[in-house]
Design an enzyme around this catalytic site. Structure first.
Site, PDB file in Angstrom:
ATOM      1  N   LYS A  98       0.752  -1.284  -0.063  1.00 10.35           N
ATOM      2  CA  LYS A  98      -0.014   0.010  -0.017  1.00 10.35           C
ATOM      3  C   LYS A  98       0.996   1.025   0.085  1.00 10.35           C
ATOM      4  CE  LYS A  98      -3.563   2.630   2.506  1.00 10.35           C
ATOM      5  NZ  LYS A  98      -4.306   3.189   3.644  1.00 10.35           N
ATOM      6  N   GLY A 159      -8.240   9.337   9.457  1.00 12.09           N
ATOM      7  CA  GLY A 159      -8.665   9.423  10.497  1.00 12.09           C
ATOM      8  C   GLY A 159      -9.746  10.463  11.717  1.00 12.09           C
ATOM      9  N   ALA A 185     -10.001   5.949   4.196  1.00 18.34           N
ATOM     10  CA  ALA A 185      -9.499   7.004   4.841  1.00 18.34           C
ATOM     11  C   ALA A 185     -10.916   8.222   5.317  1.00 18.34           C
ATOM     12  CB  ALA A 185      -8.531   8.233   4.465  1.00 18.34           C
ATOM     13  N   GLY A 186     -11.165   8.090   6.303  1.00 15.45           N
ATOM     14  CA  GLY A 186     -12.392   9.241   6.737  1.00 15.45           C
ATOM     15  C   GLY A 186     -13.553   8.622   7.578  1.00 15.45           C
ATOM     16  N   ASN A 207      -9.630   1.856  10.020  1.00 17.69           N
ATOM     17  CA  ASN A 207      -9.392   1.876  10.908  1.00 17.69           C
ATOM     18  C   ASN A 207      -9.445   2.689  11.979  1.00 17.69           C
ATOM     19  OD1 ASN A 207      -5.349   2.588  11.797  1.00 17.69           O
ATOM     20  ND2 ASN A 207      -6.760   1.085  12.902  1.00 17.69           N
ATOM     21  N   THR A 208      -9.870   3.480  11.802  1.00 23.99           N
ATOM     22  CA  THR A 208     -10.144   4.567  13.321  1.00 23.99           C
ATOM     23  C   THR A 208     -11.030   4.081  13.938  1.00 23.99           C
ATOM     24  OG1 THR A 208      -8.117   5.973  12.624  1.00 23.99           O
ATOM     25  CG2 THR A 208      -9.633   6.986  14.426  1.00 23.99           C
TER      26      THR A 208
END
Length: 256
Positions: A98, A159, A185-186, A207-208
């Site tokens: 990645k 994040g 992301a986001g 993830n977050t």
């Protein structure tokens, strides 16, 4: 439901899980299992490649079932990214990478020029490259043309959990792409993940939103369900939006 195919490899799950920010490797491992994901990404700097410590994160990932996707997070240039990818390939015995190049530590936005150059060179070196990039339709098409296995445009800044702030551009990317589009992301909630799938995303990277949830393992399960529902909705054909009311009951002309 159709399968996700990246570089000829078939995945049943359309959820890619990040491994950062979990309170422990044990919880991370349990979240991976409950999410039913088949690919996880981690920064090379988080992996102990010199000692076989019992609590090294790799000990908590079943690599017979999970495709490990090391990432180049922390690099600032194409040259640094290529070097990091080569280290990952040697240490982890995988040429899947990645690609992340974000020199600005405040916003962590990907550098489009360095990302393009690194993708082009890594493909020549035989890597399966999944570049993280801005939701730029032109850039995503160029990355496809130089051999990216998939593109990973952002929904919002890393994040932030703000969801699909780049939705209009993502829809263009999805319309034009001939390779998988993974929204990365986001994404901060299962409903946002479902929305990403409903507009036609091939997969989502989370993830977050999972790692910092009050109950990360249960949240991983919730995301898995939402992604499956969103994909099924997309494949079923969503109803067309309209600005006018449209009665759902039979006509009532008999009342006239």
């Amino acid at each position: 439901m159709d399968k996700l195919i990246i570089a000829g490899k078939i995945f049943k799950s359309r959820l890619i899980l990040g491994t950062g920010k979990f309170s422990s490797n044990k919880i991370m491992s349990e979240a991976i299992v409950r999410s039913n994901c088949e690919m996880v990404t981690t920064a090379l700097k988080r992996i102990n490649i010199e000692e076989n410590e019992s609590d090294d994160m790799l000990q908590h990932i079943n690599r017979e079932k999970i495709q490990l996707l090391p990432n180049t997070s922390g690099v600032r240039t194409a040259k640094e990214a290529i070097f990091a990818a080569q280290i990952a390939a040697e240490a982890l015995q995988t040429k899947w990478i990645k690609l992340e190049i974000h020199p600005d530590p405040k916003y962590l936005l990907p550098d489009p020029i360095e990302t393009f150059e690194a993708t082009k060179e890594l493909v020549k070196l035989g890597f399966v490259v999944l570049p993280y990039c801005s939701a730029d339709p032109v850039l995503c098409k160029r990355l496809e043309e130089v051999g990216a296995a998939a593109v990973m445009p952002l929904g919002a800044a890393i994040g932030t959990n703000k969801g699909l702030k780049t939705k209009d551009m993502l829809e263009i990317i999805l319309t034009q792409s001939n390779i998988p589009v993974i929204i990365d992301a986001g994404i901060g909630s299962p409903s946002q993940a479902a929305e990403a799938m409903e507009i036609g995303a091939s997969a989502v990277m989370v993830n977050t939103a999972i790692a910092i949830a009050e109950k990360p393992v249960e949240m991983a399960c919730a995301f898995a369900k939402a992604i499956e529902a969103g994909r099924e909705a997309f494949e079923s054909g969503l109803a067309i939006q309209t600005n006018f009311a449209n009665a759902t009951s039979p006509l009532t002309s008999f009342l006239d």
